[in-house]
Scaffold this active site. Structure first.
Site, PDB file in Angstrom:
ATOM      1  CB  THR A 206      24.247  -9.897   2.963  1.00 38.28           C
ATOM      2  OG1 THR A 206      24.316  -8.908   2.094  1.00 38.28           O
ATOM      3  CG2 THR A 206      25.398 -10.168   3.724  1.00 38.28           C
TER       4      THR A 206
ATOM      5  CE  LYS B 240      27.434  -7.616   1.575  1.00 37.07           C
ATOM      6  NZ  LYS B 240      27.146  -6.286   1.102  1.00 37.07           N
TER       7      LYS B 240
ATOM      8  CE  LYS C  36      21.831  -9.150   7.437  1.00 38.01           C
ATOM      9  NZ  LYS C  36      22.412  -9.103   5.958  1.00 38.01           N
TER      10      LYS C  36
HETATM   11  P1  NAP Z   1      15.754  -2.707   4.780  1.00 38.62           P
HETATM   12  O1  NAP Z   1      15.588  -1.326   4.112  1.00 38.62           O
HETATM   13  O2  NAP Z   1      15.553  -3.215   6.062  1.00 38.62           O
HETATM   14  O3  NAP Z   1      14.732  -3.716   3.887  1.00 38.62           O
HETATM   15  C1  NAP Z   1      14.476  -4.942   4.237  1.00 38.62           C
HETATM   16  C2  NAP Z   1      13.348  -5.721   3.160  1.00 38.62           C
HETATM   17  O4  NAP Z   1      12.942  -7.014   3.281  1.00 38.62           O
HETATM   18  C3  NAP Z   1      12.026  -4.758   3.516  1.00 38.62           C
HETATM   19  O5  NAP Z   1      11.515  -4.679   2.281  1.00 38.62           O
HETATM   20  C4  NAP Z   1      11.173  -5.877   4.345  1.00 38.62           C
HETATM   21  O6  NAP Z   1       9.948  -5.676   4.276  1.00 38.62           O
HETATM   22  C5  NAP Z   1      11.462  -7.025   3.920  1.00 38.62           C
HETATM   23  N1  NAP Z   1      11.532  -8.233   4.945  1.00 38.62           N
HETATM   24  C6  NAP Z   1      12.354  -8.366   5.988  1.00 38.62           C
HETATM   25  N2  NAP Z   1      12.084  -9.542   6.676  1.00 38.62           N
HETATM   26  C7  NAP Z   1      11.054 -10.142   5.966  1.00 38.62           C
HETATM   27  C8  NAP Z   1      10.229 -11.000   6.028  1.00 38.62           C
HETATM   28  N3  NAP Z   1      10.469 -12.168   7.242  1.00 38.62           N
HETATM   29  N4  NAP Z   1       9.168 -11.484   5.233  1.00 38.62           N
HETATM   30  C9  NAP Z   1       9.102 -10.554   4.024  1.00 38.62           C
HETATM   31  N5  NAP Z   1       9.631  -9.266   3.955  1.00 38.62           N
HETATM   32  C10 NAP Z   1      10.857  -9.072   4.871  1.00 38.62           C
HETATM   33  O7  NAP Z   1      17.111  -3.347   4.234  1.00 38.62           O
HETATM   34  P2  NAP Z   1      18.106  -3.088   3.132  1.00 38.62           P
HETATM   35  O8  NAP Z   1      19.049  -2.293   3.499  1.00 38.62           O
HETATM   36  O9  NAP Z   1      17.228  -2.869   1.829  1.00 38.62           O
HETATM   37  O10 NAP Z   1      18.934  -4.355   3.103  1.00 38.62           O
HETATM   38  C11 NAP Z   1      18.452  -5.752   2.502  1.00 38.62           C
HETATM   39  C12 NAP Z   1      19.403  -6.881   2.252  1.00 38.62           C
HETATM   40  O11 NAP Z   1      20.369  -6.254   1.391  1.00 38.62           O
HETATM   41  C13 NAP Z   1      19.921  -7.245   3.591  1.00 38.62           C
HETATM   42  O12 NAP Z   1      20.201  -8.453   3.555  1.00 38.62           O
HETATM   43  C14 NAP Z   1      21.380  -6.437   3.511  1.00 38.62           C
HETATM   44  O13 NAP Z   1      22.078  -6.970   4.474  1.00 38.62           O
HETATM   45  C15 NAP Z   1      21.620  -6.274   2.272  1.00 38.62           C
HETATM   46  N6  NAP Z   1      22.491  -5.140   1.601  1.00 38.62           N
HETATM   47  C16 NAP Z   1      22.261  -3.841   2.173  1.00 38.62           C
HETATM   48  C17 NAP Z   1      23.184  -2.735   1.634  1.00 38.62           C
HETATM   49  C18 NAP Z   1      22.899  -1.566   2.118  1.00 38.62           C
HETATM   50  O14 NAP Z   1      23.804  -0.475   2.083  1.00 38.62           O
HETATM   51  N7  NAP Z   1      21.476  -1.072   2.682  1.00 38.62           N
HETATM   52  C19 NAP Z   1      24.206  -3.145   0.935  1.00 38.62           C
HETATM   53  C20 NAP Z   1      24.119  -4.554   0.557  1.00 38.62           C
HETATM   54  C21 NAP Z   1      23.582  -5.376   1.086  1.00 38.62           C
HETATM   55  P3  NAP Z   1       9.187  -4.559   5.169  1.00 38.62           P
HETATM   56  O15 NAP Z   1       9.040  -3.323   4.393  1.00 38.62           O
HETATM   57  O16 NAP Z   1       7.591  -4.978   5.312  1.00 38.62           O
HETATM   58  O17 NAP Z   1      10.038  -4.373   6.683  1.00 38.62           O
END
Ligand code: NAP
Length: 294
Positions: free
Chosen positions: A96, A171, A239
């Protein structure tokens, strides 16, 4: 079968990649912290050492990382996806992020002869685990059609929304609708608790009536048992609402509910470690304001 690259194996990415792998697609994975790739590698995925390597090896490259600058780094940074792109490849960003920035990224990907779709998701960690995500897609429609079978491994509601950025714009609206509902659920639970009502019975009965919602189903039971572990982290919600408020401001839209939600998230984030809790932890902020715990 197309070779699928998957970059970003966090709360969402890991189960999503797992479904694609299980469907039989050859897969290359990359995660900044290597250990998160281990399970997928055991399941047959190849671990790549850079996003560029993923892009070189694959036909469709999926990214789901945290924020707009993170997507930019993964796509266009050193050893980024762009270095491995060639005509015909499709980049699908499922994070997102800003719709405006997405349109800029898509232009830069097009300069390499490749195509970029924005395909953010809704449905939370549970939706990702159960392959029941909603996927809203912007970009070239023929590229979308090629990706539909891959999307179908991860989600149940897959919709083409329009040109580049339309997925992210959708979104944003989704997040605005979600948050008012989440705040209302917290206030409803607090009132019911004060009235001596059993919260699990409350959630069950309301779920059968006009108060039913995905937020109540996903987060209601967690709040009732005081489980504040993250499905969707407060930091990521902050964010999202930064992106949303910038767009609302540029359109000169009054949005009092969004503004209120931003304050609740700030209050929840201000607690030690609060940003890493799930969005259901805005309940704790409301409890502090009312000096009452459910
Ligand atoms: P998360 O568990 O914090 O995972 C984030 C991922 O991104 C990790 O694999 C992290 O790597 C990687 N990452 C972050 N910054 C990076 C960078 N600069 N370079 C390389 N890798 C990077 O978050 P999430 O909940 O999966 O969310 C991911 C996305 O989906 C976000 O945009 C969020 O808004 C969206 N989203 C989330 C949900 C939800 O319910 N969780 C629902 C819909 C949408 P590391 O492991 O090395 O930190």
């Amino acid at each position: 079968m197309e070779r699928i690259g998957f970059i970003g194996l966090g709360i969402m990415g890991k189960p999503m990649a797992g479904h694609i792998l299980k469907a039989g697609y050859p897969m290359y994975v990359y995660n900044r912290s290597k250990e998160k790739a281990a399970e997928l590698v055991e399941g047959g995925a190849v671990s790549a050492s850079t996003p560029a390597e993923v892009a070189k090896a694959c036909d469709i490259i999926i990214t789901i990382v945290s924020d707009t600058p993170d997507v930019e780094a993964v796509l266009f940074g050193e050893n980024g996806v762009a270095e491995g792109l060639s005509p015909g490849k499709i980049v699908v960003d499922m994070s997102t992020i800003s719709a405006d920035a997405t349109r800029g990224f898509a232009k830069r990907v097009a300069e390499k002869g490749a195509t970029m779709l924005d395909a953010p998701v809704s449905g939370g960690d549970i939706g990702a685990i159960n392959a029941k995500l909603t996927i809203m897609v912007g970009g070239d429609e023929s590229a979308f059609n090629k990706c539909v079978p891959v999307f179908q491994t991860m989600g149940t509601k897959i919709t083409y929304m329009g040109p580049s950025g339309a997925g992210q714009a959708t979104k944003m609206a989704n997040q605005v609708m979600v948050v008012s509902c989440l705040a209302g659920i917290c206030e409803g639970l607090m009132l019911a608790s004060k009235e001596g009502i059993d919260l699990n019975s409350l959630i069950d009965v309301v779920s059968g009536g006009a108060g039913a919602s995905a937020q109540l189903t996903l987060n209601g039971p967690k709040m009732a048992r005081r489980d504040f572990s993250p499905g969707f982290m407060i930091d990521l919600a902050v964010k999202d609402f930064g992106i949303v408020q910038q767009a609302q401001k540029s359109h000169k839209l009054a949005a009092p509910f969004t503004a209120l939600a931003v304050q609740l998230f700030a209050a929840a984030q201000s607690e030690e470690g609060g940003g890493k809790l799930g969005t259901q932890a805005i309940l704790k902020a409301l409890e502090r304001m009312s000096n009452y715990q459910i």
